[in-house]
Design a protein around this motif. Structure first.
Motif, PDB file in Angstrom:
ATOM      1  N   ILE A  92       0.841  -1.205   0.000  1.00  0.00           N
ATOM      2  CA  ILE A  92       0.000   0.000   0.000  1.00  0.00           C
ATOM      3  C   ILE A  92       0.871   1.248   0.000  1.00  0.00           C
ATOM      4  O   ILE A  92       0.617   2.213  -0.731  1.00  0.00           O
ATOM      5  N   ALA A  93       1.897   1.247   0.833  1.00  0.00           N
ATOM      6  CA  ALA A  93       2.788   2.410   0.904  1.00  0.00           C
ATOM      7  C   ALA A  93       3.499   2.633  -0.430  1.00  0.00           C
ATOM      8  O   ALA A  93       3.634   3.767  -0.892  1.00  0.00           O
ATOM      9  N   LYS A  94       3.937   1.539  -1.070  1.00  0.00           N
ATOM     10  CA  LYS A  94       4.632   1.659  -2.354  1.00  0.00           C
ATOM     11  C   LYS A  94       3.700   2.192  -3.432  1.00  0.00           C
ATOM     12  O   LYS A  94       4.074   3.046  -4.237  1.00  0.00           O
ATOM     13  N   ALA A  95       2.442   1.673  -3.446  1.00  0.00           N
ATOM     14  CA  ALA A  95       1.478   2.140  -4.443  1.00  0.00           C
ATOM     15  C   ALA A  95       1.169   3.618  -4.262  1.00  0.00           C
ATOM     16  O   ALA A  95       1.070   4.372  -5.227  1.00  0.00           O
ATOM     17  N   ALA A  99       1.882   6.487  -6.984  1.00  0.00           N
ATOM     18  CA  ALA A  99       0.804   7.349  -7.469  1.00  0.00           C
ATOM     19  C   ALA A  99       1.152   8.819  -7.275  1.00  0.00           C
ATOM     20  O   ALA A  99       0.910   9.653  -8.153  1.00  0.00           O
ATOM     21  N   LYS A 100       1.744   9.130  -6.138  1.00  0.00           N
ATOM     22  CA  LYS A 100       2.150  10.521  -5.868  1.00  0.00           C
ATOM     23  C   LYS A 100       3.215  10.968  -6.866  1.00  0.00           C
ATOM     24  O   LYS A 100       3.168  12.088  -7.388  1.00  0.00           O
ATOM     25  N   LYS A 101       4.157  10.073  -7.145  1.00  0.00           N
ATOM     26  CA  LYS A 101       5.223  10.401  -8.088  1.00  0.00           C
ATOM     27  C   LYS A 101       4.672  10.585  -9.493  1.00  0.00           C
ATOM     28  O   LYS A 101       5.067  11.513 -10.221  1.00  0.00           O
ATOM     29  N   ALA A 102       3.709   9.710  -9.897  1.00  0.00           N
ATOM     30  CA  ALA A 102       3.118   9.815 -11.230  1.00  0.00           C
ATOM     31  C   ALA A 102       2.325  11.114 -11.371  1.00  0.00           C
ATOM     32  O   ALA A 102       2.365  11.763 -12.418  1.00  0.00           O
ATOM     33  N   LYS A 103       1.597  11.493 -10.316  1.00  0.00           N
ATOM     34  CA  LYS A 103       0.830  12.742 -10.361  1.00  0.00           C
ATOM     35  C   LYS A 103       1.760  13.950 -10.495  1.00  0.00           C
ATOM     36  O   LYS A 103       1.489  14.873 -11.263  1.00  0.00           O
ATOM     37  N   ALA A 104       2.845  13.926  -9.734  1.00  0.00           N
ATOM     38  CA  ALA A 104       3.798  15.035  -9.811  1.00  0.00           C
ATOM     39  C   ALA A 104       4.407  15.129 -11.203  1.00  0.00           C
ATOM     40  O   ALA A 104       4.579  16.225 -11.753  1.00  0.00           O
TER      41      ALA A 104
END
Length: 279
Positions: A92-95, A99-104
């Motif tokens: 969960i933490a990795k996902a 997701a945060k990195k992809a959004k940025a």
């Protein structure tokens, strides 16, 4: 057989005095214990008629082994559960991190695209302004008009287009709102020369593909003497970098840039360098 022959004795051998004394002592102790217990109990106590079975050492070993096995199994299961929860939490933490990195990254790309689009539009405007300034004398010579006519301060008002011109104007106006794509030739996206070429095809006229060749066709006309269907160009006549179609009333239709797409604008919004008439 002689009566005097030896006859073996059948009597049991006598026990030794020490063994007899030991057994007598043990028996006496047991009887004494029973007597004391009887005396201490109530007078009306009933005799014991049931016996209590004490667990044997073998059964105790079996129960202990079962308990140890059950405990070990429970500990093993708990360890598996903890490991599974740890793996789930890590996933969960990795996902969430991905997701945060992809959004940025998506936000960064979108911002870069917006900035590049703004820079492209600014460069295009600056290029057109510079080209008009540098080529004003040549444009004036080609059109045969006065400097006041080239400035775009006065444009002729003509009647509604008819015949081939009407077909060209109608087609150009029908594409207003379509996207601008470099190299686009329709049907839903265009560049400037692709739109002009397709519009003239409605009148059965096959124009060259690029703007510099299109602006070299036909006859030069003054911006004060425009007619619907005339081709407007920006830059020099044979080296133009942008073309559009005059639709009458001081308006033109052109595929401008990726930000605006195909639009209908006033000549005063972006004054062309000159015009040619093919019809």
């Amino acid at each position: 057989m002689s009566h005097t022959a030896h006859i073996p004795s059948h009597r049991k051998p006598r026990r030794s005095a020490s063994k007899l004394a030991l057994r007598a002592g043990v028996a006496g102790g047991v009887l004494s214990t029973i007597a004391v217990a009887g005396a201490a109990g109530p007078a009306n106590a009933e005799p014991v008629t049931e016996t209590i079975e004490m667990p044997t050492i073998g059964s105790l070993d079996t129960d202990l082994a079962s308990a140890v096995s059950a405990s070990a199994e429970a500990s093993h299961q708990e360890a598996l559960d903890l490991s599974l929860r740890a793996q789930e939490d890590a996933a969960i933490a990795k996902a969430a991190q991905e997701a945060k990195k992809a959004k940025a990254e998506a936000d960064r790309k979108a911002e870069a695209e917006r900035a590049e689009k703004a820079r492209e539009e600014a460069r295009e405007r600056a290029s057109r302004t510079q080209a008009r300034t540098q080529l004003a004398p040549a444009s004036s010579s080609d059109s045969g008009s006065s400097s006041s006519s080239d400035s775009g301060s006065s444009y002729s008002s003509t009647q509604a287009p008819t015949g081939s011109a009407a077909a060209i104007v109608a087609f150009a106006r029908a594409q207003v709102g379509d996207a601008y794509v470099s190299g686009g030739t329709g049907p839903n996206s265009w560049d400037c020369s692709g739109l002009v070429q397709a519009a003239y095809r409605q009148a059965g006229i096959d124009l060259p593909r690029v703007s510099s060749s299109q602006s070299s066709m036909g006859t030069s006309v003054s911006l004060s003497n425009l007619q619907p269907g005339d081709i407007l160009y920006w830059g020099s006549r044979s080296g133009s970098y942008h073309v559009a179609i005059y639709v009458g009333g001081g308006m033109y239709v052109g595929a401008q840039n990726p930000s605006t797409g195909v639009v209908e604008r006033s000549l005063d919004w972006d004054t062309p360098s000159g015009a040619v008439r093919i019809l």
